[in-house]
Design a protein around this motif. Structure first.
Motif, PDB file in Angstrom:
ATOM      1  N   ASP A 102       0.809  -1.227   0.000  1.00 22.22           N
ATOM      2  CA  ASP A 102       0.000   0.000   0.000  1.00 22.22           C
ATOM      3  C   ASP A 102       0.839   1.273   0.000  1.00 22.22           C
ATOM      4  O   ASP A 102       0.486   2.264  -0.644  1.00 22.22           O
ATOM      5  CB  ASP A 102      -0.928   0.015   1.218  1.00 22.22           C
ATOM      6  N   VAL A 103       1.947   1.248   0.700  1.00 24.19           N
ATOM      7  CA  VAL A 103       2.763   2.461   0.809  1.00 24.19           C
ATOM      8  C   VAL A 103       3.323   2.856  -0.557  1.00 24.19           C
ATOM      9  O   VAL A 103       3.435   4.040  -0.876  1.00 24.19           O
ATOM     10  CB  VAL A 103       3.890   2.274   1.851  1.00 24.19           C
ATOM     11  N   LEU A 104       3.647   1.880  -1.402  1.00 29.03           N
ATOM     12  CA  LEU A 104       4.142   2.178  -2.751  1.00 29.03           C
ATOM     13  C   LEU A 104       3.015   2.718  -3.630  1.00 29.03           C
ATOM     14  O   LEU A 104       3.219   3.651  -4.424  1.00 29.03           O
ATOM     15  CB  LEU A 104       4.761   0.930  -3.384  1.00 29.03           C
ATOM     16  N   ALA A 105       1.816   2.148  -3.482  1.00 27.98           N
ATOM     17  CA  ALA A 105       0.656   2.653  -4.232  1.00 27.98           C
ATOM     18  C   ALA A 105       0.395   4.110  -3.867  1.00 27.98           C
ATOM     19  O   ALA A 105       0.120   4.953  -4.741  1.00 27.98           O
ATOM     20  CB  ALA A 105      -0.574   1.797  -3.940  1.00 27.98           C
ATOM     21  N   ASN A 106       0.523   4.419  -2.580  1.00 24.76           N
ATOM     22  CA  ASN A 106       0.272   5.786  -2.098  1.00 24.76           C
ATOM     23  C   ASN A 106       1.285   6.776  -2.666  1.00 24.76           C
ATOM     24  O   ASN A 106       0.923   7.843  -3.182  1.00 24.76           O
ATOM     25  CB  ASN A 106       0.321   5.780  -0.563  1.00 24.76           C
ATOM     26  N   LEU A 107       2.572   6.418  -2.582  1.00 27.22           N
ATOM     27  CA  LEU A 107       3.620   7.341  -3.061  1.00 27.22           C
ATOM     28  C   LEU A 107       3.521   7.547  -4.565  1.00 27.22           C
ATOM     29  O   LEU A 107       3.694   8.662  -5.075  1.00 27.22           O
ATOM     30  CB  LEU A 107       5.002   6.779  -2.689  1.00 27.22           C
ATOM     31  N   GLY A 108       3.232   6.476  -5.300  1.00 30.82           N
ATOM     32  CA  GLY A 108       3.099   6.595  -6.750  1.00 30.82           C
ATOM     33  C   GLY A 108       1.934   7.480  -7.139  1.00 30.82           C
ATOM     34  O   GLY A 108       2.057   8.357  -8.017  1.00 30.82           O
ATOM     35  N   GLU A 109       0.791   7.290  -6.489  1.00 31.60           N
ATOM     36  CA  GLU A 109      -0.385   8.098  -6.820  1.00 31.60           C
ATOM     37  C   GLU A 109      -0.167   9.564  -6.442  1.00 31.60           C
ATOM     38  O   GLU A 109      -0.552  10.475  -7.186  1.00 31.60           O
ATOM     39  CB  GLU A 109      -1.617   7.539  -6.100  1.00 31.60           C
ATOM     40  N   THR A 110       0.451   9.808  -5.284  1.00 36.47           N
ATOM     41  CA  THR A 110       0.734  11.187  -4.876  1.00 36.47           C
ATOM     42  C   THR A 110       1.644  11.878  -5.886  1.00 36.47           C
ATOM     43  O   THR A 110       1.432  13.045  -6.235  1.00 36.47           O
ATOM     44  CB  THR A 110       1.391  11.212  -3.480  1.00 36.47           C
ATOM     45  N   ALA A 111       2.661  11.157  -6.344  1.00 34.13           N
ATOM     46  CA  ALA A 111       3.564  11.734  -7.348  1.00 34.13           C
ATOM     47  C   ALA A 111       2.800  12.063  -8.627  1.00 34.13           C
ATOM     48  O   ALA A 111       2.989  13.124  -9.233  1.00 34.13           O
ATOM     49  CB  ALA A 111       4.703  10.749  -7.641  1.00 34.13           C
ATOM     50  N   GLU A 112       1.915  11.175  -9.053  1.00 31.73           N
ATOM     51  CA  GLU A 112       1.127  11.411 -10.265  1.00 31.73           C
ATOM     52  C   GLU A 112       0.263  12.665 -10.141  1.00 31.73           C
ATOM     53  O   GLU A 112       0.201  13.491 -11.058  1.00 31.73           O
ATOM     54  CB  GLU A 112       0.190  10.211 -10.506  1.00 31.73           C
ATOM     55  N   LYS A 113      -0.415  12.804  -9.019  1.00 25.86           N
ATOM     56  CA  LYS A 113      -1.384  13.891  -8.866  1.00 25.86           C
ATOM     57  C   LYS A 113      -0.733  15.267  -8.779  1.00 25.86           C
ATOM     58  O   LYS A 113      -1.406  16.278  -8.953  1.00 25.86           O
ATOM     59  CB  LYS A 113      -2.251  13.629  -7.638  1.00 25.86           C
ATOM     60  N   ASN A 114       0.581  15.299  -8.511  1.00 24.91           N
ATOM     61  CA  ASN A 114       1.282  16.580  -8.424  1.00 24.91           C
ATOM     62  C   ASN A 114       2.041  16.944  -9.693  1.00 24.91           C
ATOM     63  O   ASN A 114       2.651  18.007  -9.759  1.00 24.91           O
ATOM     64  CB  ASN A 114       2.264  16.557  -7.246  1.00 24.91           C
ATOM     65  N   VAL A 115       2.041  16.072 -10.689  1.00 25.54           N
ATOM     66  CA  VAL A 115       2.953  16.228 -11.810  1.00 25.54           C
ATOM     67  C   VAL A 115       2.751  17.536 -12.580  1.00 25.54           C
ATOM     68  O   VAL A 115       3.714  18.126 -13.074  1.00 25.54           O
ATOM     69  CB  VAL A 115       2.876  14.993 -12.741  1.00 25.54           C
ATOM     70  N   TYR A 116       1.505  18.024 -12.673  1.00 21.91           N
ATOM     71  CA  TYR A 116       1.261  19.270 -13.415  1.00 21.91           C
ATOM     72  C   TYR A 116       1.304  20.491 -12.500  1.00 21.91           C
ATOM     73  O   TYR A 116       1.812  21.545 -12.890  1.00 21.91           O
ATOM     74  CB  TYR A 116      -0.097  19.199 -14.117  1.00 21.91           C
ATOM     75  N   HIS A 117       0.782  20.358 -11.287  1.00 22.84           N
ATOM     76  CA  HIS A 117       0.650  21.516 -10.402  1.00 22.84           C
ATOM     77  C   HIS A 117       1.901  21.753  -9.558  1.00 22.84           C
ATOM     78  O   HIS A 117       2.212  22.899  -9.218  1.00 22.84           O
ATOM     79  CB  HIS A 117      -0.565  21.327  -9.479  1.00 22.84           C
ATOM     80  N   ASP A 118       2.595  20.664  -9.214  1.00 23.85           N
ATOM     81  CA  ASP A 118       3.762  20.796  -8.328  1.00 23.85           C
ATOM     82  C   ASP A 118       4.781  19.703  -8.676  1.00 23.85           C
ATOM     83  O   ASP A 118       4.974  18.746  -7.924  1.00 23.85           O
ATOM     84  CB  ASP A 118       3.315  20.679  -6.865  1.00 23.85           C
ATOM     85  N   PRO A 119       5.449  19.828  -9.828  1.00 22.38           N
ATOM     86  CA  PRO A 119       6.400  18.778 -10.242  1.00 22.38           C
ATOM     87  C   PRO A 119       7.538  18.579  -9.252  1.00 22.38           C
ATOM     88  O   PRO A 119       8.113  17.485  -9.176  1.00 22.38           O
ATOM     89  CB  PRO A 119       6.907  19.277 -11.601  1.00 22.38           C
ATOM     90  N   GLN A 120       7.874  19.615  -8.485  1.00 20.33           N
ATOM     91  CA  GLN A 120       8.934  19.453  -7.466  1.00 20.33           C
ATOM     92  C   GLN A 120       8.523  18.394  -6.442  1.00 20.33           C
ATOM     93  O   GLN A 120       9.321  17.529  -6.078  1.00 20.33           O
ATOM     94  CB  GLN A 120       9.208  20.786  -6.769  1.00 20.33           C
ATOM     95  N   THR A 121       7.266  18.438  -5.996  1.00 21.40           N
ATOM     96  CA  THR A 121       6.773  17.430  -5.054  1.00 21.40           C
ATOM     97  C   THR A 121       6.759  16.049  -5.709  1.00 21.40           C
ATOM     98  O   THR A 121       7.102  15.042  -5.080  1.00 21.40           O
ATOM     99  CB  THR A 121       5.363  17.793  -4.564  1.00 21.40           C
TER     100      THR A 121
END
Length: 798
Positions: free
Chosen positions: A13-32
């Motif tokens: 689950d922790v990998l699913a969480n980090l991957g999804e969080t990275a995806e959701k920030n890609v346009y608005h906050d690529p640094q995150t």
């Protein structure tokens, strides 16, 4: 759209969480996004280690994890590149305010997805069916607070998760690990990086070599990027007549190199020939850049092609970085392990090869006081270099002055500017110190080599600009190049000539290995790693050895020059040895018999002799059980009580006794002192001592052995088998068996040197284990002149 990483849900689950969080920030906050991907890579590395039952020490960082995974053979080089890219990019995102471009973050997301599929196929479910990657879509609002809260909850449970995986791994069968490695290799073979993924890895490697590289930002086609003074830039998509080259390398305003980056499956040499060379002819001035004087039709000197894939010899046409120097049209393109740095190219530009070749031919060789064969060895190496040979081997018998020959060669190459910096590679600290001393002591026109040129010793990690010779151990260089925590790497062009001293090395199966040598699992691992070192540098390489074997000639080729033990004895430069004194009675008293073994050899029909260069080092006969039997106190006492009749610690001669282990050496020292005492001889306590890697300050003990009256009898295991120059050694005693014919020759070689000061006319062999008969056929060090006519049996001690 569901996340590309949703397949992790449940067990990971922790990998699913980090991957999804990275995806959701890609346009608005690529640094995150980039920071989350860094954390993702760290977490997945921890899962891999736990799955392999490797427990992390306190304070372990991601560099340590990657090094461990690489050292254990758990990551293919392509995967190492992905881990390293995510680590470096993540560090930039953490430390640089406002870092990150959406385009780069999207490429890193795809790399992370590829890493995730590999992990699931190898460590997750072996029947896993990978979904297609879907590029994230931009949305006006992205709420990631819920994901963040879930991550905090999952993080609290991570330690328990890792512990459970470790316990499960502890019960795992060995064949499961083998299957995993096979699946990993299959994954790499089947998968191909996209062009953006390839570019992001190439960018990262160029930056590590000292270039400013960013395909998205430093891009002539998209952003009109031009070179600038005092900057070393790799500018992407540089315009040439008829197309755009993938990267143009600028040192300040000077255009010095072109790079063509191809898809992974493409053959690279053909891309260099058909495309990079064409672009080098079609370069035109766009702005304020400076073109160097053309070479024939080429307007750029240094040409490269790559597909981003790490170099693999078995797939050399489809991997690595292929390089061609347009200034040397008769030399062919060659593969590199990494990129030249700006300093490397500046030094290459400063070299004038044809002029150096002429100076080398004119340079007086007689001023070094070399013997005739040493001069011939130097001239053979120089001729091979001028011809463009990249791997060379010189075979000279132990005691014939390989180090002095190497010093003369290095001086001539540096003085004529044929070479600008030389790496002198040894496998032991003692050999490195001996070379350092020789460079200080060898006088050339009244000055020592070290006075004329800057020499860096074992303690110096990196050379300076003025450094001409660097001495290093193989072990230290392996750590520095492949397992270092240091962010700065030695560039592939750091040295342009390498001398490998004692290039025969590779008999670790017979050794009691020191802590430093235990970094290598076995002989094959040592050879593999030492070959990696010399393959890493863009340098010609010369091996020096007295005892070439198949693993040596596989790396360096057959010798370009050879001077044998027999020649040296007949020329009067080495001493011959008497037939051995055998201890058959002592062996039989202990119930030890000498068995007959199967003979294996490579025979030259025309010459009527065994071709040792084409033979494996190991001669197969029983050693381990035999050695266990000779470690017993009664056997050693019987042999040493007889040996004291033949060696005299009060004389000027010195004696080497070879033991099985460090503890066996202690036993021999004690029993030998007792034997002399029982015989009624008064022997100074310091006359007999052990010198192994386990004593206090072994290098100082070696110095005393060489320069002082005492000790006279030294018991060792392996430390003194190679490269130790003590002319007074007259007696060699074997109290251990070995299978390595190379190690055997090296042991005998300790006693071959002339020593007029003590009236040495020959050396003696005392064989308590039957090793002489076992290896006589496979050694070059056979008696040259029989000093006694009586048969060998006459010399058996009764």
């Amino acid at each position: 759209m569901s996340s590309n990483f949703s397949f992790f849900q449940g067990k990971w689950d922790v990998l699913a969480n980090l991957g999804e969080t990275a995806e959701k920030n890609v346009y608005h906050d690529p640094q995150t996004t980039v920071m989350k991907l860094r954390l993702f890579a760290e977490t997945i590395a921890r899962f891999i280690l736990a799955s392999e039952n490797i427990r992390e020490a306190y304070g372990t960082n991601q560099v340590d994890r990657i090094n461990t995974l690489r050292r254990e053979g758990l990551l293919e080089n392509e995967l190492v590149d992905i881990f390293e890219t995510l680590r470096h990019k993540g560090n930039q995102a953490i430390h640089e305010a406002g870092y990150g471009k959406t385009e780069e973050a999207k490429a890193l997301l795809q790399l992370t997805f590829r890493l995730s599929i590999w992990f699931m196929e190898v460590y997750g479910e072996w029947g896993f069916q990978a979904p297609d990657y879907a590029e994230p879509q931009e949305k006006s609002v992205m709420d990631t607070k819920k994901l963040q809260q879930e991550y905090f909850e999952q993080e609290k449970k991570l330690d328990d998760k890792f512990e459970a995986i470790l316990q499960q791994a502890d019960m795992e069968q060995e064949d499961v690990k083998t299957k995993r490695k096979k699946k990993s290799k299959n994954f790499i073979r089947k998968n191909q990086l996209s062009e953006p993924e390839t570019r992001i890895i190439i960018d990262q490697k160029l930056r590590l070599a000292g270039w400013e590289a960013d395909t998205i930002v430093l891009n002539h086609h998209k952003n009109g990027t031009l070179p600038q003074k005092n900057r070393n830039m790799a500018i992407a998509e540089w315009k040439v007549t008829g197309g755009r080259v993938d990267y143009a390398l600028f040192m300040g305003l000077k255009l010095v190199g072109l790079i063509e980056a191809k898809a992974k499956r493409k053959t690279i040499p053909s891309a260099l020939d058909s495309q990079t060379k064409l672009y080098a002819k079609n370069v035109k001035v766009i702005g304020n850049e400076i073109l160097l004087p053309p070479i024939e039709d080429y307007k750029v000197p240094f040409l490269y092609a790559t597909n981003g894939r790490p170099y693999l010899k078995q797939l050399q046409d489809e991997s690595g970085i292929w390089f061609w120097d347009a200034r040397k049209p008769k030399e062919h393109a060659r593969p590199l392990e990494g990129w030249h740095s700006p300093d490397d190219l500046q030094l290459l530009l400063s070299q004038e090869d044809q002029g150096a070749n002429q100076k080398l031919k004119e340079e007086d060789i007689t001023k070094f006081g070399l013997r005739h064969y040493q001069q011939n060895a130097v001239l053979s190496a120089e001729a091979a270099l001028i011809e463009g040979t990249r791997r060379m081997l010189i075979a000279m018998a132990t005691g014939t002055g390989k180090t002095r020959t190497a010093i003369a060669l290095m001086y001539r190459l540096i003085k004529t500017k044929k070479c600008r910096r030389i790496l002198f590679l040894v496998d032991r600290n003692s050999l490195g110190k001996q070379t350092e001393d020789a460079l200080k002591d060898t006088k050339i026109e009244g000055l020592s080599f070290a006075d004329i040129y800057d020499v860096k010793s074992l303690e110096d990690i990196t050379p300076e600009v003025a450094t001409k010779v660097q001495i290093a151990t193989v072990q230290g260089m392996v750590r520095r190049l492949f397992y270092s925590n240091d962010e700065t790497m030695l560039s592939v062009g750091q040295y342009d000539f390498i001398i490998v001293d004692e290039a025969h090395r590779g008999y670790t199966s017979d050794q009691e290995m020191s802590e430093e040598e235990l970094e290598f699992r076995d002989q094959d691992d040592y050879i593999s790693q030492y070959r990696r070192v010399i393959d890493y540098f863009d340098a010609a390489c010369l091996g020096l050895t007295a005892t070439p074997a198949l693993h040596t000639t596989d790396i360096f080729g057959m010798p370009i020059f050879k001077y044998s033990y027999s020649e040296a004895v007949l020329d009067g430069f080495l001493v011959d040895h008497e037939p051995p004194y055998l201890f058959k009675t002592e062996l039989s008293q202990m119930g030890i018999t000498l068995e007959k073994d199967e003979e294996v050899e490579v025979f030259d029909v025309d010459e009527g002799e065994v071709i040792l260069e084409k033979m494996e080092d190991t001669i197969h006969f029983e050693v381990e059980q035999f050695n266990r039997r000779v470690i017993t106190e009664p056997f050693n006492k019987a042999v040493l009580n007889k040996l004291v009749d033949y060696i005299d610690p009060a004389s000027k001669e010195k004696t080497f006794i070879f033991a099985v282990t460090d503890q066996h050496a202690d036993l021999i020292v004690r029993l030998l002192k007792e034997a002399f005492k029982e015989r009624g001889d008064e022997v100074e306590d310091d006359a007999i001592m052990k010198i192994t890697g386990y004593i206090y300050k072994p290098l100082e003990a070696i110095k005393r052995l060489k320069n002082e009256r005492l000790p006279k009898v030294v018991v060792t295991v392996d430390l003194l088998t190679t490269g130790i120059d003590v002319p007074a050694i007259t007696n060699i005693v074997f109290l251990r068996r070995i299978q390595s014919r190379i190690l055997y020759d090296q042991m005998l070689g300790r006693a071959t040197r002339l020593c007029p000061d003590i009236g040495k006319s020959h050396f003696n062999i005392y064989d308590a284990v039957g090793i002489y008969d076992k290896l006589q056929k496979y050694t070059e060090m056979k008696p040259v002149v029989k000093k006694r006519i009586l048969p060998l049996v006459t010399y058996i001690i009764l």
